[in-house]
Scaffold this motif. Structure first.
Motif, short mmCIF file in Angstrom:
data_model
loop_
_atom_site.label_atom_id
_atom_site.label_comp_id
_atom_site.label_asym_id
_atom_site.label_seq_id
_atom_site.Cartn_x
_atom_site.Cartn_y
_atom_site.Cartn_z
N ALA A 115 0.84 -1.22 0.00
CA ALA A 115 0.00 0.00 0.00
C ALA A 115 0.87 1.25 0.00
O ALA A 115 0.56 2.24 -0.66
CB ALA A 115 -0.93 -0.02 1.21
N ARG A 116 1.99 1.19 0.73
CA ARG A 116 2.88 2.36 0.79
C ARG A 116 3.50 2.63 -0.58
O ARG A 116 3.62 3.76 -1.02
CB ARG A 116 3.96 2.12 1.84
CG ARG A 116 3.40 2.17 3.26
CD ARG A 116 4.34 1.62 4.30
NE ARG A 116 5.65 2.26 4.24
CZ ARG A 116 6.70 1.78 4.92
NH1 ARG A 116 6.57 0.68 5.65
NH2 ARG A 116 7.85 2.37 4.86
N ILE A 117 3.88 1.55 -1.25
CA ILE A 117 4.49 1.70 -2.58
C ILE A 117 3.47 2.32 -3.55
O ILE A 117 3.75 3.28 -4.25
CB ILE A 117 4.98 0.33 -3.10
CG1 ILE A 117 6.15 -0.17 -2.25
CG2 ILE A 117 5.37 0.40 -4.58
CD1 ILE A 117 6.39 -1.67 -2.36
N ILE A 118 2.27 1.77 -3.54
CA ILE A 118 1.21 2.27 -4.43
C ILE A 118 0.95 3.75 -4.15
O ILE A 118 0.86 4.56 -5.07
CB ILE A 118 -0.08 1.44 -4.22
CG1 ILE A 118 0.12 0.02 -4.78
CG2 ILE A 118 -1.29 2.14 -4.87
CD1 ILE A 118 -0.98 -0.96 -4.38
N ARG A 119 0.90 4.12 -2.88
CA ARG A 119 0.59 5.51 -2.51
C ARG A 119 1.68 6.47 -2.97
O ARG A 119 1.41 7.61 -3.36
CB ARG A 119 0.43 5.59 -0.99
CG ARG A 119 -0.39 6.73 -0.52
CD ARG A 119 -0.88 6.62 0.91
NE ARG A 119 -0.01 5.89 1.80
CZ ARG A 119 -0.38 4.76 2.43
NH1 ARG A 119 -1.56 4.24 2.18
NH2 ARG A 119 0.43 4.14 3.26
N ASP A 120 2.92 5.99 -2.96
CA ASP A 120 4.04 6.90 -3.28
C ASP A 120 4.35 6.98 -4.77
O ASP A 120 5.16 7.79 -5.20
CB ASP A 120 5.31 6.45 -2.53
CG ASP A 120 5.19 6.70 -1.02
OD1 ASP A 120 4.23 7.40 -0.63
OD2 ASP A 120 6.02 6.16 -0.27
N ARG A 121 3.68 6.09 -5.55
CA ARG A 121 3.99 6.11 -6.99
C ARG A 121 3.16 7.17 -7.71
O ARG A 121 1.97 7.31 -7.48
CB ARG A 121 3.67 4.73 -7.60
CG ARG A 121 4.76 3.70 -7.37
CD ARG A 121 4.38 2.34 -7.92
NE ARG A 121 4.05 2.37 -9.34
CZ ARG A 121 4.97 2.43 -10.31
NH1 ARG A 121 6.25 2.50 -9.99
NH2 ARG A 121 4.63 2.42 -11.57
N ASP A 122 3.85 7.93 -8.59
CA ASP A 122 3.11 8.90 -9.41
C ASP A 122 2.44 8.20 -10.59
O ASP A 122 1.44 8.68 -11.13
CB ASP A 122 4.09 9.96 -9.97
CG ASP A 122 4.78 10.71 -8.83
OD1 ASP A 122 5.94 11.12 -9.02
OD2 ASP A 122 4.15 10.84 -7.76
N GLN A 123 3.05 7.05 -10.99
CA GLN A 123 2.64 6.45 -12.28
C GLN A 123 1.46 5.50 -12.14
O GLN A 123 1.06 4.87 -13.09
CB GLN A 123 3.81 5.67 -12.89
CG GLN A 123 5.14 6.39 -12.92
CD GLN A 123 5.95 6.17 -11.66
OE1 GLN A 123 5.40 6.25 -10.56
NE2 GLN A 123 7.23 5.92 -11.79
N GLY A 124 0.95 5.32 -10.93
CA GLY A 124 -0.13 4.34 -10.80
C GLY A 124 0.43 2.92 -10.75
O GLY A 124 1.60 2.67 -11.09
N THR A 125 -0.41 1.98 -10.33
CA THR A 125 -0.02 0.58 -10.19
C THR A 125 -1.15 -0.29 -10.70
O THR A 125 -2.31 -0.05 -10.38
CB THR A 125 0.25 0.24 -8.70
OG1 THR A 125 1.33 1.06 -8.24
CG2 THR A 125 0.59 -1.23 -8.51
#
Ligand code: 6PG
Length: 242
Positions: free
Chosen positions: A216-226
């Motif tokens: 969830a942290r990775i997804i939240r910090d990504r600008d490019q979406g997941t």
């Protein structure tokens, strides 16, 4: 649902593998219109077998000679060990497709000095994906506890691009090498593959905005979406908004 998640629900695990392979092929061809090589990081565990099977089936339409393969994480084991992510990738994919052996980049997870092995792999990452490294495509899975790659809940965020990490007692090999959060955040494309009823509760948690699990942290910090490719069993607890 976290708006940064592009959730795609497929009927069965095989369909998750086929959709992941389709996206791999499509993105590789697109990137290679403007670049000389394409970097992809494979994930460990068992879910990737669906992807690997689909890639082997469709091997002739994939530009293997220009593809660099990495591992997003590895257990601290020899590459011949049955619990090695490299062995799984080699047996199910890399030995079955015409990839250039020089373009298979395995972390030295059997090394006694894992911090040195992590540093070496960071340098490989930089050589292939730039500094800071932005891998073209990273595949990830999700553990029942919400871990991804070898980043585990409750553990401090490691420094650098690749780190030596520790899995909870009792998992397949406690010592690990793993892409760090910032490497996963920086990936140009991130595709998460998750299947099975056992993952439904974790996927539901991850889809909520206030979740603090590694994924969830990775997804939240990504600008490019997941993109999350899930089968119906794994997505069974996510309220559909359509
Ligand atoms: C590992 C993996 C790990 C994996 C998840 C899901 O080394 O264990 O990289 O992060 O992706 O544990 O594993 P399954 O696909 O087997 O459920």
């Amino acid at each position: 649902m976290n708006p940064s998640i592009n959730l795609v629900v497929l009927a069965q695990p095989d369909a998750v593998g086929k959709e992941a392979a389709r996206r791999f092929k499509e993105w590789a061809h697109e990137r290679l219109k403007e670049a000389d090589s394409f970097s992809v990081a494979l994930s460990g565990g068992s879910t990737p077998l669906y992807l690997h099977r689909a890639l082997v089936h469709d091997a002739d339409s994939i530009p293997w000679k220009k593809i660099d393969v990495l591992l997003g994480d590895e257990r601290a084991l020899p590459p011949s060990d049955d619990n090695s992510n490299f062995k799984m990738a080699k047996d199910s994919l890399l030995s079955l497709v015409p990839i250039d052996p020089e373009r298979i980049h395995r972390p030295r997870a059997e090394a006694s000095d894992l911090k040195m092995a992590a540093h070496e792999y960071s340098q490989t990452l930089i050589a292939l994906a730039g500094d800071p490294p932005a891998v073209d495509l990273v595949f990830l899975g999700i553990g029942d506890d919400g871990h991804t790659a070898s980043l585990f809940p409750g553990e401090p965020e490691p420094e650098g691009w690749v780190a030596a990490t520790r899995a909870p007692e009792g998992t397949a090999s406690d010592d690990r090498l793993s892409f760090t959060y910032k490497t996963l955040v920086a990936a140009k494309k991130l595709i998460v593959m998750v299947t099975g009823e056992k993952k439904a509760a974790t996927l539901e948690r991850i889809s909520q905005d206030d979740c603090d699990l590694p994924m969830a942290r990775i997804i939240r910090d990504r600008d490019q979406g997941t993109t999350i490719l899930a089968d119906q069993a794994a997505a069974s607890r996510i309220a559909r908004e359509d």
